[in-house]
Design a protein around this motif. Structure first.
Motif, PDB file in Angstrom:
ATOM      1  N   CYS A 156       3.110   3.738   9.008  1.00 41.73           N
ATOM      2  CA  CYS A 156       2.810   4.390   7.730  1.00 41.73           C
ATOM      3  C   CYS A 156       1.823   3.531   6.936  1.00 41.73           C
ATOM      4  N   GLU A 157       0.965   2.848   7.687  1.00 37.77           N
ATOM      5  CA  GLU A 157      -0.096   2.005   7.116  1.00 37.77           C
ATOM      6  C   GLU A 157       0.455   0.942   6.170  1.00 37.77           C
ATOM      7  N   GLY A 158       1.651   0.465   6.493  1.00 38.65           N
ATOM      8  CA  GLY A 158       2.212  -0.649   5.743  1.00 38.65           C
ATOM      9  C   GLY A 158       2.824  -0.271   4.414  1.00 38.65           C
ATOM     10  N   ARG A 159       2.970   1.026   4.157  1.00 38.70           N
ATOM     11  CA  ARG A 159       3.484   1.437   2.846  1.00 38.70           C
ATOM     12  C   ARG A 159       4.952   1.840   2.871  1.00 38.70           C
ATOM     13  N   ALA A 160       5.588   1.896   4.042  1.00 37.01           N
ATOM     14  CA  ALA A 160       6.952   2.422   4.117  1.00 37.01           C
ATOM     15  C   ALA A 160       8.027   1.338   4.053  1.00 37.01           C
ATOM     16  N   GLY A 161       7.768   0.193   4.676  1.00 37.82           N
ATOM     17  CA  GLY A 161       8.853  -0.772   4.820  1.00 37.82           C
ATOM     18  C   GLY A 161       9.778  -0.321   5.929  1.00 37.82           C
ATOM     19  N   HIS A 162      10.870  -1.035   6.138  1.00 38.53           N
ATOM     20  CA  HIS A 162      11.640  -0.785   7.358  1.00 38.53           C
ATOM     21  C   HIS A 162      12.549   0.446   7.295  1.00 38.53           C
ATOM     22  N   MET A 163      12.811   0.956   6.078  1.00 38.14           N
ATOM     23  CA  MET A 163      13.819   2.022   5.978  1.00 38.14           C
ATOM     24  C   MET A 163      13.293   3.427   6.199  1.00 38.14           C
ATOM     25  N   ILE A 164      11.990   3.643   6.041  1.00 36.81           N
ATOM     26  CA  ILE A 164      11.524   5.042   6.081  1.00 36.81           C
ATOM     27  C   ILE A 164      10.368   5.242   7.057  1.00 36.81           C
ATOM     28  N   VAL A 165      10.401   4.512   8.167  1.00 31.19           N
ATOM     29  CA  VAL A 165       9.352   4.642   9.182  1.00 31.19           C
ATOM     30  C   VAL A 165       9.397   6.053   9.792  1.00 31.19           C
ATOM     31  N   ALA A 166       8.233   6.651   9.947  1.00 33.21           N
ATOM     32  CA  ALA A 166       8.162   8.002  10.512  1.00 33.21           C
ATOM     33  C   ALA A 166       6.990   8.111  11.477  1.00 33.21           C
ATOM     34  N   ASP A 167       7.138   8.985  12.460  1.00 28.32           N
ATOM     35  CA  ASP A 167       6.022   9.334  13.345  1.00 28.32           C
ATOM     36  C   ASP A 167       6.239  10.786  13.775  1.00 28.32           C
TER      37      ASP A 167
END
Ligand SMILES: Cc1ncc(C[n+]2csc(CCOP(=O)(O)OP(=O)(O)O)c2C)c(N)n1
Length: 323
Positions: A95-106
């Motif tokens: 997420c281009e470094g904006r999510a942090g570890h809790m909300i990673v999505a693909d």
């Protein structure tokens, strides 16, 4: 669809579980060294649930995750390097470094995202199952959620409507015994939350969440049922987190004897022992070494990667007027 994973499937689950464990141990070290930001929620001890439950899903199947989602990300086929880069807040992350570890999505992998709002992934997956039904796709949606999340009102609402409308959704309850620092016995009137399924008219399945093969089998059956149009299943996987709630945890509420008891049931050595007879010690050691190297390389690369810039990032500002 097979309900029992082949030896190759089991080896792949083993490899992914080793990746997740080594990733979390490394994150623990980096946190102590002050190189991470915000709390990290580790899932050490719970890897068999996230990896086993996602092993037979396709990219077109959706999953929603929680604040403790590392095994879900890797299980669903996300690239460990881009996950690590995201956790370390790098431009190269998912997420281009904006999510942090809790909300990673693909979205391309059907990983719709972790969620810091406890219970919020449950209605999201139910809604996704509704969209699958309305668009006539051959897919399922699955939400993985904790025993704490199971106490939310939205969990009950979702299960009711999913069963009423026979939606292709799988409710995978990752029962690690604690909601934050509170033992499950202080949050629930029943010990086995799977009994609740009967009240919604769907199957409730209780499994050993530290046995990746058992998790795989239960989910495979639930996927087949959902795809036959018979509706949802609630699977309760009993497991345990070894490392406490998060890096902000002062500990002390998990009795030593309890931790030791569950460490003896560690899902990784357990699957390793089961595989040894099939493929031998040498190959297993090689798989472990490759998994460790992949994770070490991912961290080395991610730590050298750039942080996001301050320029406007449209995807992070959905309600602003972007020129
Ligand atoms: C709606 C909401 N309420 C409270 C919190 C604070 N909170 C974060 S994690 C957590 C406990 C979750 O327990 P569980 O679902 O069992 O997950 P576990 O941490 O045990 O994996 C709570 C209460 C939150 N993030 N969101």
């Amino acid at each position: 669809m097979r309900n029992a994973p082949s030896v190759d499937d089991q080896l792949e689950m083993f490899r992914k579980m080793v990746v997740v464990r080594h990733m979390e141990e490394t994150l623990g070290e980096l946190h102590k060294a002050g190189k991470t930001r915000g709390p990290i929620h580790r899932c050490d001890g719970q890897e068999a649930v996230g990896v086993g439950a996602t092993a037979m899903l396709a990219d077109t199947d959706y999953i929603t995750s929680t604040h403790r989602g590392h095994a879900h990300y890797i299980g669903k086929g996300l690239d460990p390097y881009r996950v690590v880069a995201e956790i370390l807040g790098r431009e190269t992350g998912y997420c281009e470094g904006r999510a942090g570890h809790m909300i990673v999505a693909d979205a391309a992998k059907g990983m719709i995202g972790g969620n810091a709002i406890v219970g919020a992934g449950i209605p999201a997956a139910t809604g996704m199952a509704c969209s699958i039904r309305l668009t006539g796709r051959d897919a399922v949606a699955m939400c993985l959620f904790g025993d704490g999340a199971a106490q939310t009102g939205i969990c009950h609402e979702s299960m009711n409507i999913a069963s009423l409308w026979k939606l292709p959704v799988i409710f995978l309850l990752e029962h690690n015994q604690y909601g934050l620092t509170v033992h499950s016995s202080r949050q629930s009137s029943v010990e086995d939350l799977s009994v609740r399924a009967e009240g919604y008219g769907m199957p409730g399945v209780l499994i050993d969440g530290n046995d990746a093969v058992a998790v795989y089998g239960a989910v495979a059956e639930a996927v087949a049922r959902a795809k036959r149009g018979e509706g949802p299943t609630l699977i309760e996987a009993k497991t345990y987190r070894f490392d406490g709630f998060s890096t902000s945890d002062m500990g002390g509420y998990q009795p030593d004897g309890e931790i030791a008891e569950w460490r003896a049931r560690d899902p990784i050595p357990r699957l390793r022992a089961a595989l040894e007879g099939h493929i031998g010690e040498e190959r297993l050691s090689a798989v472990e070494a490759e998994a460790h190297k992949e994770v070490d390389d991912a961290f080395a690369q991610a730590l050298a990667d750039p942080l996001p810039g301050f320029a406007g990032h449209p995807a992070s500002r959905p309600y602003s007027e972007v020129s």
